[in-house]
Design a protein around this motif. Sequence first.
Motif, short mmCIF file in Angstrom:
data_model
loop_
_atom_site.label_atom_id
_atom_site.label_comp_id
_atom_site.label_asym_id
_atom_site.label_seq_id
_atom_site.Cartn_x
_atom_site.Cartn_y
_atom_site.Cartn_z
N ASP A 281 -5.43 -7.27 5.52
CA ASP A 281 -5.02 -5.88 5.28
C ASP A 281 -4.36 -5.27 6.52
O ASP A 281 -3.74 -4.22 6.44
N SER B 105 -3.93 -4.86 -1.37
CA SER B 105 -3.97 -3.53 -1.98
C SER B 105 -4.82 -3.61 -3.25
O SER B 105 -4.44 -4.25 -4.24
N GLU C 204 0.94 2.48 -3.42
CA GLU C 204 -0.30 3.15 -3.81
C GLU C 204 -0.29 4.61 -3.35
O GLU C 204 -0.70 5.51 -4.09
N CYS D 184 -10.98 -1.01 -6.47
CA CYS D 184 -10.13 0.08 -6.95
C CYS D 184 -10.90 0.85 -8.02
O CYS D 184 -11.03 0.39 -9.16
N ASP E 17 -0.88 -4.76 5.79
CA ASP E 17 -0.60 -3.91 4.64
C ASP E 17 -1.09 -2.48 4.89
O ASP E 17 -0.36 -1.64 5.38
N GLY E 18 -2.35 -2.21 4.58
CA GLY E 18 -2.87 -0.85 4.71
C GLY E 18 -2.79 -0.30 6.11
O GLY E 18 -2.61 0.91 6.30
N SER F 294 0.82 -1.21 0.00
CA SER F 294 0.00 0.00 0.00
C SER F 294 0.85 1.26 0.00
O SER F 294 0.38 2.33 -0.41
#
Length: 418
Positions: A355, A143, A125, A403, A358-359, A122
Amino acid sequence: MLAGQRSLLRASLLLRPHTPPMLLIALLVSAQLAAAAVGSGKTALAVVPRGSTSHVEDAALFRLYYGQSFKVIKNSVDGRSYLLLQNNTTMASRTKYCSGRIKSFIIPLFNYSVDTTFFPVSFFELLGLVDSLKGITSESITSQCVLKSYANGNIQLINKTDPRQLTPFSAHFTSADNEQACNFAAFVPLEERTPLQRAEWIKYLAAFTNLEARANSVYDAIKGNYICLSKAASNLTTHFKPIVAWVEYSQYIWTFSAEDYKLGYVTDAGGENVEGTSSNQRYNVSSSDDMENFYALLCTVDVVIDQTHAPEPAEYTLSTFLENINADEDANFDFLRNKCLWRFDKRVRDSSALDWHDGAISQPQLVLADLIEILFPTGNYDPTYFRNIAKNEAVVSVGPEACSRSTSAPLDPIIIQC
Protein backbone atom coordinates in the motif's frame (compact mmCIF):
# COMPACT_ATOMS: atom_id res chain seq x y z
CA MET A 1 -20.21 40.66 -33.62
CA LEU A 2 -18.17 41.14 -30.42
CA ALA A 3 -14.41 40.76 -30.58
CA GLY A 4 -14.51 37.79 -28.18
CA GLN A 5 -17.14 36.04 -30.27
CA ARG A 6 -15.09 36.64 -33.41
CA SER A 7 -12.07 35.09 -31.66
CA LEU A 8 -14.12 32.02 -30.77
CA LEU A 9 -15.40 31.76 -34.33
CA ARG A 10 -11.90 32.00 -35.78
CA ALA A 11 -10.69 29.35 -33.30
CA SER A 12 -13.51 26.97 -34.15
CA LEU A 13 -12.82 27.34 -37.87
CA LEU A 14 -9.19 26.45 -37.28
CA LEU A 15 -9.87 23.37 -35.15
CA ARG A 16 -9.12 20.57 -37.57
CA PRO A 17 -7.50 17.18 -36.94
CA HIS A 18 -4.23 18.36 -38.47
CA THR A 19 -3.87 21.31 -36.11
CA PRO A 20 -0.56 21.11 -34.19
CA PRO A 21 -1.24 20.46 -30.49
CA MET A 22 0.47 23.54 -29.13
CA LEU A 23 -1.33 25.74 -31.65
CA LEU A 24 -4.60 24.07 -30.75
CA ILE A 25 -4.15 24.84 -27.07
CA ALA A 26 -3.13 28.40 -27.81
CA LEU A 27 -6.17 28.93 -30.01
CA LEU A 28 -8.64 27.42 -27.58
CA VAL A 29 -7.33 29.14 -24.48
CA SER A 30 -6.67 32.51 -26.11
CA ALA A 31 -10.13 32.49 -27.66
CA GLN A 32 -11.76 31.89 -24.32
CA LEU A 33 -9.63 34.56 -22.67
CA ALA A 34 -10.42 36.99 -25.45
CA ALA A 35 -14.11 36.41 -24.97
CA ALA A 36 -13.77 37.04 -21.27
CA ALA A 37 -11.70 40.18 -21.65
CA VAL A 38 -13.49 42.18 -24.33
CA GLY A 39 -13.04 45.55 -22.70
CA SER A 40 -15.21 46.50 -19.79
CA GLY A 41 -18.41 47.19 -21.68
CA LYS A 42 -21.53 45.82 -20.06
CA THR A 43 -22.67 44.24 -23.32
CA ALA A 44 -19.61 41.95 -23.51
CA LEU A 45 -20.40 38.40 -22.39
CA ALA A 46 -17.56 36.47 -20.74
CA VAL A 47 -17.23 32.81 -21.71
CA VAL A 48 -17.26 30.94 -18.41
CA PRO A 49 -16.35 27.24 -18.09
CA ARG A 50 -19.27 25.01 -17.23
CA GLY A 51 -19.13 23.44 -13.78
CA SER A 52 -16.30 23.59 -11.28
CA THR A 53 -12.63 24.02 -12.15
CA SER A 54 -9.32 23.14 -10.51
CA HIS A 55 -6.17 25.20 -10.20
CA VAL A 56 -2.80 23.44 -9.94
CA GLU A 57 -1.06 24.78 -6.85
CA ASP A 58 1.89 22.49 -6.18
CA ALA A 59 2.29 19.82 -8.87
CA ALA A 60 5.02 20.64 -11.38
CA LEU A 61 4.30 18.15 -14.14
CA PHE A 62 0.78 18.94 -15.34
CA ARG A 63 -1.36 21.98 -16.05
CA LEU A 64 -5.09 22.51 -16.57
CA TYR A 65 -6.81 24.90 -18.98
CA TYR A 66 -10.55 25.46 -19.25
CA GLY A 67 -12.89 26.57 -21.99
CA GLN A 68 -16.66 26.68 -21.97
CA SER A 69 -17.11 23.19 -23.39
CA PHE A 70 -13.60 21.73 -23.20
CA LYS A 71 -10.58 21.25 -20.95
CA VAL A 72 -6.93 20.78 -21.84
CA ILE A 73 -4.48 18.87 -19.64
CA LYS A 74 -0.82 19.39 -20.49
CA ASN A 75 1.26 16.48 -19.22
CA SER A 76 4.94 17.40 -18.97
CA VAL A 77 6.04 13.80 -18.47
CA ASP A 78 4.72 12.21 -21.66
CA GLY A 79 4.75 15.49 -23.60
CA ARG A 80 1.10 15.13 -24.56
CA SER A 81 -1.93 17.35 -24.32
CA TYR A 82 -5.26 15.76 -23.50
CA LEU A 83 -8.26 17.58 -24.97
CA LEU A 84 -11.34 16.75 -22.89
CA LEU A 85 -14.66 17.50 -24.60
CA GLN A 86 -17.97 17.69 -22.76
CA ASN A 87 -20.24 14.97 -24.12
CA ASN A 88 -23.25 17.22 -24.73
CA THR A 89 -21.50 19.69 -27.02
CA THR A 90 -21.18 20.06 -30.76
CA MET A 91 -17.43 20.13 -30.41
CA ALA A 92 -17.49 16.60 -28.95
CA SER A 93 -19.38 15.20 -31.93
CA ARG A 94 -17.08 16.77 -34.51
CA THR A 95 -13.61 16.71 -32.98
CA LYS A 96 -11.25 13.75 -32.69
CA TYR A 97 -7.50 13.79 -32.10
CA CYS A 98 -5.07 10.92 -31.74
CA SER A 99 -1.40 11.63 -32.34
CA GLY A 100 1.90 11.52 -30.55
CA ARG A 101 1.26 14.94 -29.01
CA ILE A 102 -2.50 15.27 -28.56
CA LYS A 103 -5.44 13.01 -27.76
CA SER A 104 -9.10 13.82 -27.27
CA PHE A 105 -11.56 12.21 -24.87
CA ILE A 106 -15.29 12.59 -24.43
CA ILE A 107 -16.10 13.36 -20.79
CA PRO A 108 -17.24 12.60 -18.20
CA LEU A 109 -15.82 9.08 -18.32
CA PHE A 110 -18.03 6.24 -17.10
CA ASN A 111 -16.11 3.24 -18.41
CA TYR A 112 -12.36 3.11 -17.95
CA SER A 113 -9.60 0.62 -17.20
CA VAL A 114 -6.26 0.85 -15.42
CA ASP A 115 -2.84 -0.70 -15.88
CA THR A 116 -2.36 -1.45 -12.20
CA THR A 117 1.45 -1.73 -12.40
CA PHE A 118 2.67 0.83 -9.84
CA PHE A 119 -0.63 2.66 -10.21
CA PRO A 120 -2.24 4.33 -7.15
CA VAL A 121 -5.89 3.38 -7.69
CA SER A 122 -6.74 4.88 -4.28
CA PHE A 123 -7.17 8.21 -6.09
CA PHE A 124 -10.31 6.74 -7.68
CA GLU A 125 -11.61 5.82 -4.22
CA LEU A 126 -11.14 9.37 -2.96
CA LEU A 127 -13.12 10.67 -5.94
CA GLY A 128 -15.86 8.05 -5.62
CA LEU A 129 -15.16 6.57 -9.05
CA VAL A 130 -14.72 2.90 -8.23
CA ASP A 131 -18.00 1.91 -9.88
CA SER A 132 -16.81 3.40 -13.19
CA LEU A 133 -13.61 1.33 -13.09
CA LYS A 134 -14.35 -1.68 -15.29
CA GLY A 135 -10.96 -3.25 -16.01
CA ILE A 136 -7.62 -3.89 -14.25
CA THR A 137 -4.51 -5.60 -15.57
CA SER A 138 -3.59 -7.46 -12.36
CA GLU A 139 -4.92 -8.30 -8.92
CA SER A 140 -1.84 -6.77 -7.27
CA ILE A 141 -3.64 -3.82 -5.74
CA THR A 142 -4.23 -2.73 -2.15
CA SER A 143 -7.27 -0.48 -2.50
CA GLN A 144 -9.90 -2.35 -0.45
CA CYS A 145 -13.00 -1.11 -2.26
CA VAL A 146 -11.46 -1.74 -5.68
CA LEU A 147 -10.74 -5.28 -4.48
CA LYS A 148 -14.34 -5.54 -3.27
CA SER A 149 -15.70 -4.37 -6.62
CA TYR A 150 -13.46 -6.88 -8.39
CA ALA A 151 -14.55 -9.69 -6.07
CA ASN A 152 -18.20 -8.81 -6.80
CA GLY A 153 -17.61 -9.14 -10.55
CA ASN A 154 -17.93 -5.44 -11.38
CA ILE A 155 -14.34 -5.24 -12.63
CA GLN A 156 -12.81 -7.60 -15.15
CA LEU A 157 -9.20 -8.76 -15.34
CA ILE A 158 -7.74 -7.80 -18.72
CA ASN A 159 -4.57 -8.69 -20.59
CA LYS A 160 -2.69 -5.47 -21.27
CA THR A 161 -0.70 -7.12 -24.08
CA ASP A 162 -3.92 -7.74 -26.05
CA PRO A 163 -5.11 -4.46 -27.65
CA ARG A 164 -8.53 -5.99 -28.33
CA GLN A 165 -9.19 -6.16 -24.60
CA LEU A 166 -8.28 -2.50 -24.11
CA THR A 167 -10.15 -0.79 -26.96
CA PRO A 168 -13.68 -1.14 -25.49
CA PHE A 169 -12.83 1.28 -22.68
CA SER A 170 -13.33 5.00 -23.16
CA ALA A 171 -9.97 5.50 -21.44
CA HIS A 172 -7.16 3.26 -20.26
CA PHE A 173 -4.99 4.90 -17.60
CA THR A 174 -1.39 3.83 -17.35
CA SER A 175 1.71 4.80 -15.40
CA ALA A 176 3.83 4.52 -18.56
CA ASP A 177 4.61 7.64 -20.58
CA ASN A 178 5.15 6.20 -24.04
CA GLU A 179 1.87 4.50 -24.94
CA GLN A 180 0.36 5.30 -28.34
CA ALA A 181 -3.17 3.82 -28.35
CA CYS A 182 -5.84 6.46 -28.78
CA ASN A 183 -7.63 5.70 -25.52
CA PHE A 184 -4.46 5.56 -23.39
CA ALA A 185 -3.82 8.35 -20.88
CA ALA A 186 -0.69 8.62 -18.75
CA PHE A 187 -1.19 9.17 -15.02
CA VAL A 188 2.24 9.66 -13.45
CA PRO A 189 2.18 11.23 -9.97
CA LEU A 190 5.21 9.13 -9.02
CA GLU A 191 7.36 11.39 -11.21
CA GLU A 192 6.78 14.38 -8.92
CA ARG A 193 9.43 15.39 -6.38
CA THR A 194 7.39 16.11 -3.23
CA PRO A 195 4.60 14.29 -1.38
CA LEU A 196 2.07 17.09 -1.92
CA GLN A 197 2.91 17.38 -5.61
CA ARG A 198 2.09 13.69 -5.96
CA ALA A 199 -1.17 14.00 -4.05
CA GLU A 200 -2.38 16.89 -6.20
CA TRP A 201 -2.70 14.55 -9.19
CA ILE A 202 -6.20 13.85 -7.90
CA LYS A 203 -7.12 17.00 -9.83
CA TYR A 204 -5.73 15.43 -13.01
CA LEU A 205 -8.11 12.47 -12.73
CA ALA A 206 -10.99 14.67 -11.66
CA ALA A 207 -10.79 16.62 -14.92
CA PHE A 208 -11.74 13.45 -16.83
CA THR A 209 -14.89 13.03 -14.76
CA ASN A 210 -16.04 16.61 -13.98
CA LEU A 211 -15.31 16.06 -10.29
CA GLU A 212 -13.09 19.09 -9.75
CA ALA A 213 -15.11 20.25 -6.75
CA ARG A 214 -14.52 16.94 -5.00
CA ALA A 215 -10.83 16.92 -5.92
CA ASN A 216 -10.36 20.47 -4.63
CA SER A 217 -12.02 19.57 -1.33
CA VAL A 218 -9.95 16.41 -0.85
CA TYR A 219 -6.65 18.04 -1.75
CA ASP A 220 -7.31 21.09 0.43
CA ALA A 221 -7.98 18.79 3.40
CA ILE A 222 -4.86 16.70 2.76
CA LYS A 223 -2.60 19.69 2.20
CA GLY A 224 -3.95 21.55 5.22
CA ASN A 225 -3.41 18.51 7.45
CA TYR A 226 0.08 17.90 6.05
CA ILE A 227 1.16 21.49 6.70
CA CYS A 228 -0.37 21.42 10.18
CA LEU A 229 1.47 18.21 11.07
CA SER A 230 4.76 19.56 9.75
CA LYS A 231 4.42 22.72 11.83
CA ALA A 232 3.63 20.65 14.89
CA ALA A 233 6.72 18.50 14.23
CA SER A 234 8.93 21.57 14.09
CA ASN A 235 7.95 22.33 17.68
CA LEU A 236 8.96 18.82 18.76
CA THR A 237 12.46 19.06 17.37
CA THR A 238 15.18 19.27 19.99
CA HIS A 239 18.45 21.09 19.48
CA PHE A 240 19.73 18.04 17.61
CA LYS A 241 17.33 16.62 15.05
CA PRO A 242 17.00 12.82 14.73
CA ILE A 243 19.12 11.57 11.83
CA VAL A 244 17.36 9.23 9.40
CA ALA A 245 18.73 6.90 6.72
CA TRP A 246 16.69 5.21 3.98
CA VAL A 247 18.79 2.20 2.99
CA GLU A 248 18.45 -0.52 0.38
CA TYR A 249 20.23 -3.82 -0.24
CA SER A 250 20.32 -5.33 -3.73
CA GLN A 251 22.74 -7.77 -5.35
CA TYR A 252 25.23 -7.53 -2.47
CA ILE A 253 25.25 -3.73 -2.61
CA TRP A 254 23.99 -1.30 0.05
CA THR A 255 22.94 2.23 -0.93
CA PHE A 256 21.33 5.26 0.68
CA SER A 257 18.15 6.46 -0.98
CA ALA A 258 18.31 9.97 -2.43
CA GLU A 259 14.73 10.17 -3.71
CA ASP A 260 13.51 13.70 -3.17
CA TYR A 261 10.10 12.85 -1.76
CA LYS A 262 11.56 10.53 0.89
CA LEU A 263 14.13 13.07 1.99
CA GLY A 264 11.36 15.67 2.04
CA TYR A 265 9.26 13.52 4.35
CA VAL A 266 12.12 13.35 6.85
CA THR A 267 12.63 17.11 6.81
CA ASP A 268 8.91 17.80 7.14
CA ALA A 269 8.72 15.38 10.08
CA GLY A 270 11.39 17.32 11.96
CA GLY A 271 14.31 15.03 11.19
CA GLU A 272 17.57 15.28 9.29
CA ASN A 273 18.80 13.06 6.46
CA VAL A 274 22.08 11.23 6.93
CA GLU A 275 25.17 12.49 5.20
CA GLY A 276 25.81 10.62 1.98
CA THR A 277 22.25 10.59 0.65
CA SER A 278 23.19 13.14 -1.99
CA SER A 279 25.94 10.92 -3.39
CA ASN A 280 25.76 7.79 -5.52
CA GLN A 281 28.09 5.86 -3.23
CA ARG A 282 27.61 2.08 -3.33
CA TYR A 283 28.80 -0.20 -0.54
CA ASN A 284 29.73 -3.72 -1.60
CA VAL A 285 29.41 -6.26 1.21
CA SER A 286 32.43 -8.13 -0.17
CA SER A 287 34.63 -5.06 0.27
CA SER A 288 35.85 -4.44 3.82
CA ASP A 289 36.69 -0.83 2.97
CA ASP A 290 33.21 -0.22 1.57
CA MET A 291 31.52 -1.70 4.61
CA GLU A 292 33.73 0.22 7.01
CA ASN A 293 32.56 3.44 5.33
CA PHE A 294 28.96 2.22 5.44
CA TYR A 295 29.19 1.26 9.12
CA ALA A 296 30.75 4.62 9.94
CA LEU A 297 27.74 6.47 8.53
CA LEU A 298 25.28 4.10 10.21
CA CYS A 299 26.92 4.91 13.54
CA THR A 300 25.67 8.48 13.13
CA VAL A 301 22.06 7.45 12.45
CA ASP A 302 19.16 7.41 14.91
CA VAL A 303 16.52 5.82 12.65
CA VAL A 304 16.95 3.41 9.73
CA ILE A 305 14.23 2.69 7.18
CA ASP A 306 15.13 -0.48 5.29
CA GLN A 307 13.44 -0.42 1.88
CA THR A 308 15.05 -3.61 0.57
CA HIS A 309 12.69 -5.48 -1.73
CA ALA A 310 11.35 -8.70 -0.25
CA PRO A 311 9.40 -11.25 -2.34
CA GLU A 312 7.62 -12.22 0.89
CA PRO A 313 7.44 -9.12 3.11
CA ALA A 314 6.19 -11.12 6.11
CA GLU A 315 9.43 -13.11 6.05
CA TYR A 316 11.69 -10.05 6.14
CA THR A 317 12.68 -9.72 9.80
CA LEU A 318 15.43 -8.28 11.94
CA SER A 319 17.46 -11.43 11.26
CA THR A 320 17.21 -10.78 7.51
CA PHE A 321 18.54 -7.26 7.92
CA LEU A 322 21.40 -8.37 10.19
CA GLU A 323 22.39 -11.10 7.76
CA ASN A 324 22.41 -8.66 4.84
CA ILE A 325 24.48 -6.14 6.77
CA ASN A 326 26.80 -8.83 8.18
CA ALA A 327 26.23 -7.82 11.79
CA ASP A 328 24.60 -9.22 14.91
CA GLU A 329 22.07 -7.86 17.39
CA ASP A 330 24.84 -6.62 19.65
CA ALA A 331 26.30 -4.38 16.94
CA ASN A 332 27.06 -0.95 18.33
CA PHE A 333 24.47 1.02 16.36
CA ASP A 334 22.08 3.39 18.13
CA PHE A 335 19.20 2.49 15.81
CA LEU A 336 19.55 -1.17 16.85
CA ARG A 337 20.06 -0.49 20.54
CA ASN A 338 17.04 1.85 20.57
CA LYS A 339 14.98 -0.45 18.33
CA CYS A 340 14.47 2.08 15.55
CA LEU A 341 14.66 -0.13 12.46
CA TRP A 342 11.63 0.26 10.20
CA ARG A 343 10.17 -0.88 6.87
CA PHE A 344 7.32 0.62 4.83
CA ASP A 345 5.78 -2.74 3.93
CA LYS A 346 3.29 -2.92 6.81
CA ARG A 347 0.20 -2.98 4.58
CA VAL A 348 0.46 -5.72 1.97
CA ARG A 349 -1.80 -7.67 -0.39
CA ASP A 350 -0.93 -11.32 -1.08
CA SER A 351 2.81 -10.59 -0.78
CA SER A 352 2.71 -8.90 -4.17
CA ALA A 353 1.52 -5.35 -3.57
CA LEU A 354 2.41 -2.75 -0.96
CA ASP A 355 0.00 0.00 0.00
CA TRP A 356 3.08 2.22 0.16
CA HIS A 357 2.79 2.42 -3.64
CA ASP A 358 -0.91 3.26 -3.52
CA GLY A 359 -2.65 4.79 -0.49
CA ALA A 360 0.56 6.41 0.74
CA ILE A 361 0.74 8.44 -2.48
CA SER A 362 -2.80 9.78 -2.41
CA GLN A 363 -2.74 10.49 1.35
CA PRO A 364 0.77 11.71 2.25
CA GLN A 365 -0.42 13.21 5.52
CA LEU A 366 -0.63 9.66 6.91
CA VAL A 367 2.99 8.96 5.98
CA LEU A 368 4.08 12.20 7.62
CA ALA A 369 2.16 11.32 10.79
CA ASP A 370 3.88 7.92 10.78
CA LEU A 371 7.33 9.48 10.52
CA ILE A 372 6.63 12.02 13.25
CA GLU A 373 5.70 9.14 15.57
CA ILE A 374 8.85 7.28 14.51
CA LEU A 375 11.10 10.26 15.20
CA PHE A 376 9.29 11.50 18.31
CA PRO A 377 7.51 8.42 19.73
CA THR A 378 4.51 8.94 21.99
CA GLY A 379 3.11 5.41 22.01
CA ASN A 380 -0.33 6.87 21.31
CA TYR A 381 -0.27 6.51 17.52
CA ASP A 382 -0.09 3.33 15.47
CA PRO A 383 1.75 3.95 12.17
CA THR A 384 -0.23 3.15 9.05
CA TYR A 385 2.52 2.21 6.60
CA PHE A 386 5.62 1.46 8.71
CA ARG A 387 6.42 -1.54 10.89
CA ASN A 388 9.29 -1.82 13.32
CA ILE A 389 11.21 -5.01 12.59
CA ALA A 390 13.50 -4.35 15.54
CA LYS A 391 10.39 -5.03 17.63
CA ASN A 392 9.27 -7.93 15.42
CA GLU A 393 6.16 -6.14 14.18
CA ALA A 394 4.30 -8.12 11.53
CA VAL A 395 2.69 -7.11 8.25
CA VAL A 396 -1.04 -6.40 7.94
CA SER A 397 -2.92 -8.16 5.15
CA VAL A 398 -5.18 -5.96 3.02
CA GLY A 399 -8.29 -7.47 1.44
CA PRO A 400 -11.76 -6.66 0.10
CA GLU A 401 -13.39 -7.45 3.44
CA ALA A 402 -11.89 -4.23 4.82
CA CYS A 403 -14.15 -2.14 2.56
CA SER A 404 -17.15 -1.47 4.78
CA ARG A 405 -18.85 1.13 2.60
CA SER A 406 -20.58 1.05 -0.77
CA THR A 407 -18.10 1.07 -3.64
CA SER A 408 -20.01 4.02 -5.11
CA ALA A 409 -19.34 6.14 -2.03
CA PRO A 410 -16.16 8.26 -2.02
CA LEU A 411 -13.44 7.64 0.51
CA ASP A 412 -12.88 10.61 2.80
CA PRO A 413 -9.23 11.38 3.57
CA ILE A 414 -8.10 10.56 7.10
CA ILE A 415 -7.26 13.72 9.00
CA ILE A 416 -4.75 13.34 11.83
CA GLN A 417 -5.03 15.60 14.85
CA CYS A 418 -2.07 17.95 15.05
